[in-house]
Design a protein around this motif. Structure first.
Motif, PDB file in Angstrom:
ATOM      1  N   HIS A 176      -5.609  43.769 -38.034  1.00 18.27           N
ATOM      2  CA  HIS A 176      -6.271  44.525 -39.053  1.00 18.27           C
ATOM      3  C   HIS A 176      -7.691  43.595 -38.542  1.00 18.27           C
ATOM      4  N   CYS A 177      -7.903  43.131 -38.723  1.00 14.57           N
ATOM      5  CA  CYS A 177      -9.440  41.868 -38.569  1.00 14.57           C
ATOM      6  C   CYS A 177     -10.396  43.057 -37.349  1.00 14.57           C
ATOM      7  N   ILE A 178      -9.393  42.917 -35.924  1.00 12.78           N
ATOM      8  CA  ILE A 178      -9.993  43.264 -35.021  1.00 12.78           C
ATOM      9  C   ILE A 178      -9.881  44.669 -34.587  1.00 12.78           C
ATOM     10  N   ASN A 179      -8.831  46.010 -35.541  1.00  3.64           N
ATOM     11  CA  ASN A 179      -8.822  47.112 -35.195  1.00  3.64           C
ATOM     12  C   ASN A 179     -10.342  47.518 -36.648  1.00  3.64           C
ATOM     13  N   SER A 180     -10.899  46.865 -37.077  1.00  3.79           N
ATOM     14  CA  SER A 180     -11.811  47.383 -38.101  1.00  3.79           C
ATOM     15  C   SER A 180     -13.277  47.013 -37.825  1.00  3.79           C
ATOM     16  N   GLY A 181     -13.132  46.019 -36.502  1.00  3.72           N
ATOM     17  CA  GLY A 181     -14.410  45.825 -36.163  1.00  3.72           C
ATOM     18  C   GLY A 181     -15.168  44.435 -36.165  1.00  3.72           C
ATOM     19  N   ILE A 182     -14.355  43.740 -36.420  1.00  4.50           N
ATOM     20  CA  ILE A 182     -14.525  42.444 -36.554  1.00  4.50           C
ATOM     21  C   ILE A 182     -14.281  41.769 -35.275  1.00  4.50           C
ATOM     22  N   PRO A 183     -15.236  41.886 -34.741  1.00  3.42           N
ATOM     23  CA  PRO A 183     -15.907  40.108 -33.054  1.00  3.42           C
ATOM     24  C   PRO A 183     -14.100  39.697 -32.843  1.00  3.42           C
ATOM     25  N   LYS A 184     -13.487  40.139 -32.106  1.00  2.00           N
ATOM     26  CA  LYS A 184     -12.189  38.805 -31.833  1.00  2.00           C
ATOM     27  C   LYS A 184     -12.691  37.201 -31.975  1.00  2.00           C
ATOM     28  N   PRO A 185     -13.260  36.427 -31.280  1.00  7.45           N
ATOM     29  CA  PRO A 185     -14.105  35.422 -31.246  1.00  7.45           C
ATOM     30  C   PRO A 185     -14.161  35.127 -33.006  1.00  7.45           C
ATOM     31  N   VAL A 186     -14.312  35.711 -33.398  1.00  9.53           N
ATOM     32  CA  VAL A 186     -14.422  35.883 -35.135  1.00  9.53           C
ATOM     33  C   VAL A 186     -13.802  35.374 -35.791  1.00  9.53           C
ATOM     34  N   VAL A 187     -12.189  35.893 -35.789  1.00  9.79           N
ATOM     35  CA  VAL A 187     -11.299  36.284 -35.592  1.00  9.79           C
ATOM     36  C   VAL A 187      -9.946  35.326 -35.111  1.00  9.79           C
ATOM     37  N   ASP A 188     -10.900  34.513 -34.253  1.00  6.05           N
ATOM     38  CA  ASP A 188     -10.153  33.434 -33.297  1.00  6.05           C
ATOM     39  C   ASP A 188     -10.118  31.938 -34.542  1.00  6.05           C
ATOM     40  N   GLU A 189     -12.030  31.993 -34.324  1.00  2.54           N
ATOM     41  CA  GLU A 189     -11.788  31.416 -35.421  1.00  2.54           C
ATOM     42  C   GLU A 189     -11.306  30.979 -36.820  1.00  2.54           C
ATOM     43  N   TRP A 190     -11.404  32.009 -37.280  1.00  2.00           N
ATOM     44  CA  TRP A 190     -11.064  32.052 -38.493  1.00  2.00           C
ATOM     45  C   TRP A 190      -9.545  31.881 -38.689  1.00  2.00           C
ATOM     46  N   GLN A 191      -8.159  31.933 -37.577  1.00  2.00           N
ATOM     47  CA  GLN A 191      -7.261  31.442 -37.275  1.00  2.00           C
ATOM     48  C   GLN A 191      -6.796  30.221 -36.517  1.00  2.00           C
ATOM     49  N   GLY A 192      -7.706  29.570 -35.928  1.00  2.00           N
ATOM     50  CA  GLY A 192      -7.894  28.474 -34.950  1.00  2.00           C
ATOM     51  C   GLY A 192      -6.785  28.723 -34.230  1.00  2.00           C
ATOM     52  N   HIS A 193      -7.594  29.582 -33.456  1.00  2.00           N
ATOM     53  CA  HIS A 193      -7.170  30.742 -32.012  1.00  2.00           C
ATOM     54  C   HIS A 193      -8.025  30.100 -31.328  1.00  2.00           C
ATOM     55  N   SER A 194      -8.711  29.548 -30.913  1.00  2.00           N
ATOM     56  CA  SER A 194      -9.910  29.549 -30.417  1.00  2.00           C
ATOM     57  C   SER A 194      -9.622  28.179 -28.916  1.00  2.00           C
ATOM     58  N   ASN A 195      -9.744  28.673 -27.656  1.00  2.00           N
ATOM     59  CA  ASN A 195      -8.982  28.389 -26.547  1.00  2.00           C
ATOM     60  C   ASN A 195     -10.519  27.530 -25.860  1.00  2.00           C
ATOM     61  N   LEU A 196     -10.571  26.373 -26.654  1.00  2.00           N
ATOM     62  CA  LEU A 196     -12.174  25.583 -24.920  1.00  2.00           C
ATOM     63  C   LEU A 196     -11.872  25.492 -24.339  1.00  2.00           C
ATOM     64  N   SER A 197     -10.775  25.684 -23.317  1.00  2.00           N
ATOM     65  CA  SER A 197     -10.180  25.800 -22.517  1.00  2.00           C
ATOM     66  C   SER A 197     -11.261  27.011 -21.509  1.00  2.00           C
TER      67      SER A 197
END
Length: 391
Positions: free
Chosen positions: A329-350
């Motif tokens: 819902h966030c991404i489809n509403s225009g929120i950048p994916k890296p922002v949502v990743d940070e919120w959900q702890g999905h950041s892939n530092l590799s």
């Protein structure tokens, strides 16, 4: 014929070269080998009643002893004992309790199956046994579950070889084809509103928390009252001793205005936990951790009541689907994916590109206010949500 009868009626001994001796032992007259290597006495079974096979094995070992290439045969290790050693190692390394429990169940299942096949020791495990195990498990396990369990067993045996519990890892060259990830349907905003309107407290607040933060149920279970900072408008998801996050790292995300209303309406807590179980005979004060399974069972029952598919096997939803809703819902509403990743702890530092991205607090707060979490269909006015990113 006389020699053969003599060899079967009493222990037989024979020197193989200058290095080793083979001899029979026990009622079944199994051939054993003994020799001295690097100031240590080696004495173990060749696991055969055939003199020809025993001579062939002994000749190979004798050559290795002379060439100083022999690797000591590890003492026989019970599979179940090796399992406990593996689990204790990961406990010391600080692995999450949930991971330890999963490892224990998966390896124990394999050990129990091996026992039904007459295999109790590590050195008896081979590729054929592993094939039989996978064939048996495929009858009752999903493809992804079978793949995960198979990889855990490979990891366990690799660890056992490094600890010199076995001379070789029998599954070292066993190739596992990773199953393709399948996209699953995602809940829509209208469905979330329908669910919340039908839910009763305290489940309504808990479902709203999961839907409007994208947090995991286990993370909600471990939330302290102090982790919600209404003054600064932050929710802190903290990894603690005995209550680690999946990544083992802390993170924070802004409180959405709609969720803020829900959190401000919470009655005063008598415990340090944000959410607790309802009072019961075992916990009359209602001060215990939530049970994720109970939360999920109640959520699925609620879905069924409002006519929404329930359960993964039926192609429906679970509490974990709320995490997928938030991201999609966030991404489809225009929120950048890296922002949502940070919120959900999905950041892939590799991924090198992720190392260059940073999310300032003020920017994070601004993006959260732009997420549309309307309370009614009229406010929403959007078409049903398309499938978003998978977990």
């Amino acid at each position: 014929m006389a020699k053969k009868r003599q060899r079967n009626s009493q222990n037989y001994s024979e020197r193989i070269g200058d290095a080793v001796t083979i001899y029979t032992r026990g009622q079944k007259q199994i051939y054993w080998i003994r020799f001295r290597y690097e100031r240590k006495d080696e004495n173990f079974s060749l696991e055969t009643r055939s003199l020809t096979v025993a001579r062939r094995k002994a000749t190979k070992i004798a050559a290795e002893v002379i060439d100083e290439t022999y690797k000591s045969k590890p003492a026989y290790k019970l599979c179940i004992e090796a399992k406990e050693d593996f689990l204790n190692y990961h406990k010391v390394e600080g692995r999450a309790r949930k991971t330890i429990v999963r490892y224990e169940g998966e390896i124990r299942g394999f050990c129990e199956f091996a026992k039904t096949q007459g295999v109790n020791y590590l050195h008896q495990i081979d590729v054929v046994l592993f094939d039989r195990y996978r064939a048996q498990m495929s009858l009752s396990h999903a493809e992804t579950t079978l793949d995960h369990e198979s990889r855990t067993i490979k990891q366990w045996l690799k660890w056992c070889r490094k600890r010199k519990m076995i001379r070789e890892n029998p599954l070292a060259d066993y190739d596992l084809k990773k199953p393709k990830k399948k996209r699953t349907p995602k809940l829509t905003m209208d469905q979330i509103n329908l669910i919340l309107s039908a839910a009763e407290e305290p489940r309504r607040t808990q479902i709203a928390f999961l839907a409007f933060t994208g947090a995991r149920v286990g993370e909600m279970q471990h939330m302290l009252d102090a982790d919600v900072d209404l003054a600064s408008n932050w929710i802190h998801i903290v990894s603690r001793e005995g209550a680690r996050t999946k990544s083992g790292e802390d993170r924070k995300l802004p409180i959405h205005p709609r969720l803020r209303q829900v959190l401000e309406a919470l009655p005063p807590r008598k415990t340090k936990w944000l959410f607790t179980v309802a009072p019961c005979r075992r916990l009359p004060k209602g001060d215990g951790w939530l049970n994720p399974k109970t939360v999920n069972d109640d959520f699925r029952a609620l879905l069924t009541a409002v006519g929404i598919p329930s359960g993964r096997k039926e192609g429906g939803f679970t509490t974990h689907s709320l995490r997928g809703f938030f991201k999609s819902h966030c991404i489809n509403s225009g929120i950048p994916k890296p922002v949502v990743d940070e919120w959900q702890g999905h950041s892939n530092l590799s991924d090198a590109s992720e190392l260059y991205y940073g999310l300032p607090d003020d920017v994070s707060q601004e993006w959260m206010t732009k997420v549309p979490f309307p309370e009614t269909v009229e406010e929403n006015g959007d078409k049903p949500q398309e499938e978003g990113e998978s977990e």
